[in-house]
Scaffold this motif. Structure first.
Motif, PDB file in Angstrom:
ATOM      1  N   ALA A 290     -16.125  23.761 -20.876  1.00 51.35           N
ATOM      2  CA  ALA A 290     -15.263  23.013 -19.799  1.00 51.35           C
ATOM      3  C   ALA A 290     -15.679  23.418 -18.577  1.00 51.35           C
ATOM      4  O   ALA A 290     -16.253  24.447 -18.215  1.00 51.35           O
ATOM      5  N   LYS A 291     -15.379  22.411 -17.480  1.00 56.93           N
ATOM      6  CA  LYS A 291     -15.816  22.626 -16.072  1.00 56.93           C
ATOM      7  C   LYS A 291     -14.483  22.040 -15.207  1.00 56.93           C
ATOM      8  O   LYS A 291     -14.023  20.860 -15.703  1.00 56.93           O
ATOM      9  N   LEU A 292     -14.382  23.044 -14.320  1.00 55.07           N
ATOM     10  CA  LEU A 292     -13.101  22.510 -13.304  1.00 55.07           C
ATOM     11  C   LEU A 292     -13.835  22.168 -11.900  1.00 55.07           C
ATOM     12  O   LEU A 292     -14.398  23.076 -11.278  1.00 55.07           O
ATOM     13  N   LEU A 293     -13.461  21.293 -11.346  1.00 55.41           N
ATOM     14  CA  LEU A 293     -13.735  21.025  -9.891  1.00 55.41           C
ATOM     15  C   LEU A 293     -12.425  20.654  -9.285  1.00 55.41           C
ATOM     16  O   LEU A 293     -11.848  19.612  -9.438  1.00 55.41           O
ATOM     17  N   LEU A 294     -12.191  21.371  -8.083  1.00 54.17           N
ATOM     18  CA  LEU A 294     -11.020  20.994  -7.345  1.00 54.17           C
ATOM     19  C   LEU A 294     -11.501  20.679  -5.844  1.00 54.17           C
ATOM     20  O   LEU A 294     -12.308  21.611  -5.276  1.00 54.17           O
TER      21      LEU A 294
END
Length: 299
Positions: free
Chosen positions: A262-266
């Motif tokens: 998974a990857k999270l971009l904020l």
């Protein structure tokens, strides 16, 4: 004075919620009048890139099931990568050809993806299982049409919820899933200050969480995280006033615990639908990272 305004606003939306059970058309009309700034941003916004108005080689429209349609946008290059795109709108509104959605299609097509964009039935007249069924049927239609294609699921807000829920619970054969500002845990919506979000989820689930917490858990994508899930990209703004950003953070942590890529971009200043409003480099970087992820670059 602030407390009086807050109570007045609460009473207005409570009355609106009650009205929806007797005449939803009137209720939704009043609701959208109250939400004009949100509607304007959602419907008229566009991504921060200068793209050709017609980025695609051709566009085709198909009926993928009774009274429901999808549009196929073909890029100007040969490809077997298809993005099945679900629009947002709180499960109770939205349309595949809204200007903001079309802005996404232009961008994806310009990057070499076939875009399949769909309408699905609304939550105010249907149970949420019906909306999921529509996503499932659209997916099967695309797989039958492009049997050798690599299909990605993508959705904004409520559309992201449907993409994640369908992808995790029913485990279709997809390359990856991209979800922008998605309520991964539907109970998180009740920690938001957005009366729109609360109205939308309670209208769609036909229940309030006080007495039906189990239903909110049942239809939350985070409930179905497993080690066999496809790669998932979560994007959220830290200033989101509709869906709290920590819903994506929670989801990301659970996915990583299960070994998911998974990857999270904020975005530090992003509100709900920030990519249609902000023109800064951070927004552009997030959009470019989304393309890389869809292409299979998981770094």
């Amino acid at each position: 004075m602030t407390n009086i305004k807050a109570w007045f606003k609460f009473l207005v939306y409570l009355s609106l919620f009650i009205t929806s059970f007797f005449n939803f058309t009137i209720a939704i009309f009043i609701f959208f009048i109250l939400q004009i700034p949100i509607v304007k941003r959602s419907v008229l916004g566009k991504l921060p890139f200068n793209l050709d108005r017609k980025s695609w080689l051709k566009k085709e429209t198909y009926k993928y099931k009774e009274n429901l349609w999808l549009d196929l946008y073909y890029p100007k290059i040969e490809t077997n990568n298809v993005v099945l795109f679900a629009h947002g709108g709180g499960w109770i509104s939205g349309y595949r050809r809204q200007p903001n959605n079309v802005s996404w299609y232009r961008y994806l097509v310009s990057k070499g993806f076939i875009v399949a964009t769909i309408d699905y039935r609304y939550g105010y007249l249907n149970e949420i299982d019906v909306l999921v069924e529509d996503i499932f049927d659209a997916y099967r239609f695309i797989k039958n049409m492009f049997p050798l294609s690599k299909v990605s699921l993508m959705g904004l807000s409520a559309g992201g919820h449907l993409a994640l829920y369908f992808g995790l619970k029913y485990k279709p054969s997809v390359e990856n899933i991209v979800s922008y500002y998605t309520p991964c845990d539907l109970l998180d919506i009740w920690k938001s200050s957005s009366l729109f979000a609360r109205f939308a989820v309670s209208t769609t689930l036909k229940r309030l969480p006080v007495k039906s917490k189990d239903v909110y858990i049942k239809y939350s994508p985070i409930t179905y995280v497993n080690k066999d899930a496809p790669p998932i990209l979560l994007v959220h703004g830290l200033k989101d006033s509709v869906v709290p950003y920590f819903s994506s953070v929670k989801m990301y942590k659970k996915l990583r615990e299960k070994g998911n890529n998974a990857k999270l971009l904020l975005h530090p200043f992003g509100d709900h639908g920030f990519e249609f409003v902000l023109k800064d480099e951070k927004t552009k970087d997030i959009l470019e990272e989304t393309i890389k992820f869809l292409r299979g670059d998981l770094k």
